[in-house]
Enzyme design. Structure first.
Site, PDB file in Angstrom:
ATOM      1  N   ARG A 102       1.040  -1.143   0.063  1.00 15.32           N
ATOM      2  CA  ARG A 102       0.242  -0.086   0.049  1.00 15.32           C
ATOM      3  C   ARG A 102       0.976   1.280   0.039  1.00 15.32           C
ATOM      4  O   ARG A 102       1.813   1.492   0.952  1.00 15.32           O
ATOM      5  CB  ARG A 102      -0.934  -0.080   1.189  1.00 15.32           C
ATOM      6  CG  ARG A 102      -1.893   1.217   1.206  1.00 15.32           C
ATOM      7  CD  ARG A 102      -2.591   1.282   2.423  1.00 15.32           C
ATOM      8  NE  ARG A 102      -3.965   0.636   1.733  1.00 15.32           N
ATOM      9  CZ  ARG A 102      -5.130   0.527   2.275  1.00 15.32           C
ATOM     10  NH1 ARG A 102      -5.400   1.320   3.317  1.00 15.32           N
ATOM     11  NH2 ARG A 102      -6.176   0.048   1.693  1.00 15.32           N
ATOM     12  N   HIS A 129      -6.911   1.341  -6.835  1.00 10.68           N
ATOM     13  CA  HIS A 129      -7.359   0.395  -5.650  1.00 10.68           C
ATOM     14  C   HIS A 129      -7.869  -0.890  -6.218  1.00 10.68           C
ATOM     15  O   HIS A 129      -8.890  -1.175  -5.915  1.00 10.68           O
ATOM     16  CB  HIS A 129      -8.086   1.040  -4.717  1.00 10.68           C
ATOM     17  CG  HIS A 129      -8.171   0.475  -3.414  1.00 10.68           C
ATOM     18  ND1 HIS A 129      -7.479  -0.744  -2.921  1.00 10.68           N
ATOM     19  CD2 HIS A 129      -8.755   0.777  -2.147  1.00 10.68           C
ATOM     20  CE1 HIS A 129      -7.930  -1.137  -1.737  1.00 10.68           C
ATOM     21  NE2 HIS A 129      -8.633  -0.119  -1.250  1.00 10.68           N
ATOM     22  N   GLN A 132     -10.084  -3.244  -4.113  1.00  4.10           N
ATOM     23  CA  GLN A 132     -11.339  -2.827  -3.961  1.00  4.10           C
ATOM     24  C   GLN A 132     -12.306  -3.245  -4.886  1.00  4.10           C
ATOM     25  O   GLN A 132     -13.502  -3.743  -4.781  1.00  4.10           O
ATOM     26  CB  GLN A 132     -11.217  -1.580  -3.278  1.00  4.10           C
ATOM     27  CG  GLN A 132     -12.532  -0.898  -2.961  1.00  4.10           C
ATOM     28  CD  GLN A 132     -13.005  -1.269  -1.689  1.00  4.10           C
ATOM     29  OE1 GLN A 132     -12.127  -1.496  -0.789  1.00  4.10           O
ATOM     30  NE2 GLN A 132     -14.085  -1.705  -1.623  1.00  4.10           N
ATOM     31  N   ASP A 225     -17.028   7.401  -1.804  1.00  2.00           N
ATOM     32  CA  ASP A 225     -15.806   7.456  -1.052  1.00  2.00           C
ATOM     33  C   ASP A 225     -15.620   8.618  -0.411  1.00  2.00           C
ATOM     34  O   ASP A 225     -16.002   9.614  -0.885  1.00  2.00           O
ATOM     35  CB  ASP A 225     -14.818   6.982  -2.043  1.00  2.00           C
ATOM     36  CG  ASP A 225     -13.502   6.697  -1.246  1.00  2.00           C
ATOM     37  OD1 ASP A 225     -13.407   6.277  -0.223  1.00  2.00           O
ATOM     38  OD2 ASP A 225     -12.339   6.633  -1.853  1.00  2.00           O
ATOM     39  N   CYS A 265     -16.386   1.803  -0.237  1.00  2.00           N
ATOM     40  CA  CYS A 265     -15.356   1.104  -0.034  1.00  2.00           C
ATOM     41  C   CYS A 265     -14.972   0.948   1.559  1.00  2.00           C
ATOM     42  O   CYS A 265     -14.202   0.105   2.021  1.00  2.00           O
ATOM     43  CB  CYS A 265     -13.812   1.423  -0.634  1.00  2.00           C
ATOM     44  SG  CYS A 265     -13.638   3.314  -0.434  1.00  2.00           S
ATOM     45  N   ARG A 293     -13.743  -8.319   0.682  1.00  2.00           N
ATOM     46  CA  ARG A 293     -12.301  -8.143   0.199  1.00  2.00           C
ATOM     47  C   ARG A 293     -11.825  -9.383   0.877  1.00  2.00           C
ATOM     48  O   ARG A 293     -10.570  -9.854   0.064  1.00  2.00           O
ATOM     49  CB  ARG A 293     -11.810  -7.066   1.292  1.00  2.00           C
ATOM     50  CG  ARG A 293     -12.367  -5.771   1.021  1.00  2.00           C
ATOM     51  CD  ARG A 293     -11.872  -5.194  -0.536  1.00  2.00           C
ATOM     52  NE  ARG A 293     -10.417  -5.208  -0.442  1.00  2.00           N
ATOM     53  CZ  ARG A 293      -9.769  -4.148   0.087  1.00  2.00           C
ATOM     54  NH1 ARG A 293     -10.438  -3.081   0.509  1.00  2.00           N
ATOM     55  NH2 ARG A 293      -8.347  -4.175   0.002  1.00  2.00           N
TER      56      ARG A 293
END
Ligand code: CP
Ligand code: NVA
Length: 306
Positions: A102, A129, A132, A225, A265, A293
């Site tokens: 990340r 991402h 996601q 988001d 998310c 996830r």
């Protein structure tokens, strides 16, 4: 396996994306069948930014597959003292079977992938991402069925999450409308151009509009988001003001299809991009989404490291 890394969904084709969703559903339905799939394998996870879902779901996920994870912050490594990403990737490749990172700069995860001899997974960069979006499309499929032609609205900041939704949409035939205030909040032009190019093969459409009502009208999925992504904290006040009209209220959610689902998310900043009324709505699927996830990343780990 034709792809070695997953730095972004632009790196896989429509068939590979569909296969990932199919494998995710299989693993979710029968996790015991995969209990030893990655026995003896290790995944190194490097975090330049905080995480709840990515960290816990990858760690639990590889454990459920019989393997183990090592979780490291940037400053736990010699990276924090100037060792290069390239050398870090080369060294780690001698110990572990996969690396998840990340990062802030997307180029960092690309650099790791360039020099690692084991698979590298993007666990979020400022640009993309992908983990996601794989999870998001599995969640849509579970709740709404066929993804082809599905009308999805993304509202707010045209960020990493919006970009990966666009690449995913292009591969799955989804009709995605991204509603942002434009200018600095518009999605990255190169990402949208690439997604539109890829969309030609599947009949997907990727539209960008500046009116939140137009974005949401008739949508079967409404997705938002945070307005201030990790690393943008200094701009927080300005962002709250600029994005105010894109707050997903109950009234705006009601402009979507009458059976529309709400997705995020997470983490959510309740009272900013979404009200409690929508986050806790009976058609909010945010916690199913968070759960997915785990299942989708297990599919990704099996695909890349199995
Ligand atoms: N959605 C997501 O990636 O959450 P975390 O930042 O908690 O990992
Ligand atoms: N856009 C957000 C997503 C967090 C999962 C961020 O980058 O902070």
């Amino acid at each position: 396996m034709p792809y070695k890394h997953l730095t972004g969904l632009d790196q896989i084709n429509a068939e590979e994306m569909t296969q990932l969703l199919e494998l995710s559903a299989k693993i979710k339905a029968d996790p015991d069948a995969y209990r030893t799939r990655l026995a003896g394998k290790s995944l190194a996870m490097i975090f330049q930014k905080p995480s709840t879902r990515t960290r816990v779901s990858f760690q639990v996920g590889i454990y459920q597959l019989g393997g183990q994870a090592l979780v490291m912050g940037q400053n736990d490594l010699q990276l924090g003292r100037g060792e290069t990403l390239a050398d870090t990737a080369r060294v780690m490749s001698r110990y572990v079977h996969g690396i998840m990172a990340r990062v802030f700069a997307h180029s960092d995860v690309v650099e790791l992938a360039t020099h690692a001899t084991v698979p590298v997974i993007n666990g979020l960069s400022d640009l993309l991402h992908p983990c996601q979006a794989i999870c998001d499309y599995l969640t849509m499929k579970e709740h709404l069925g066929d993804l082809s032609g599905l009308r999805v609205a993304y509202l707010g900041d045209g960020n990493n999450v919006a970009h990966s939704l666009a690449y995913g949409a292009a591969r799955l035939g989804v009709s995605l409308v991204i509603g942002t205030p434009g200018g600095r909040y518009a999605p990255d032009e190169a990402v949208i151009a690439r997604a539109r190019e890829d969309a030609k093969a599947t009949g997907a459409s990727i539209d960008v509009v500046e009116d939140p009502r137009e974005a949401v009208a008739g949508a079967r999925v409404v997705y938002t988001d945070v307005w201030t992504s990790m690393g943008q904290e200094a701009e927080n006040e300005r962002r709250l003001a600029d994005l105010h009209a894109f707050q997903l209220t109950g009234e705006l959610f009601a402009q979507a299809d009458k059976d529309a689902i709400f997705m995020h998310c997470l983490p959510a900043h309740r009272g900013e991009e979404v009200t409690d009324e929508v986050a806790d709505h009976e058609r909010s699927v945010i916690f199913d989404q968070a759960e997915n996830r785990l299942h989708t990343q297990k599919a990704l780990l099996v695909t890349l490291m199995g």
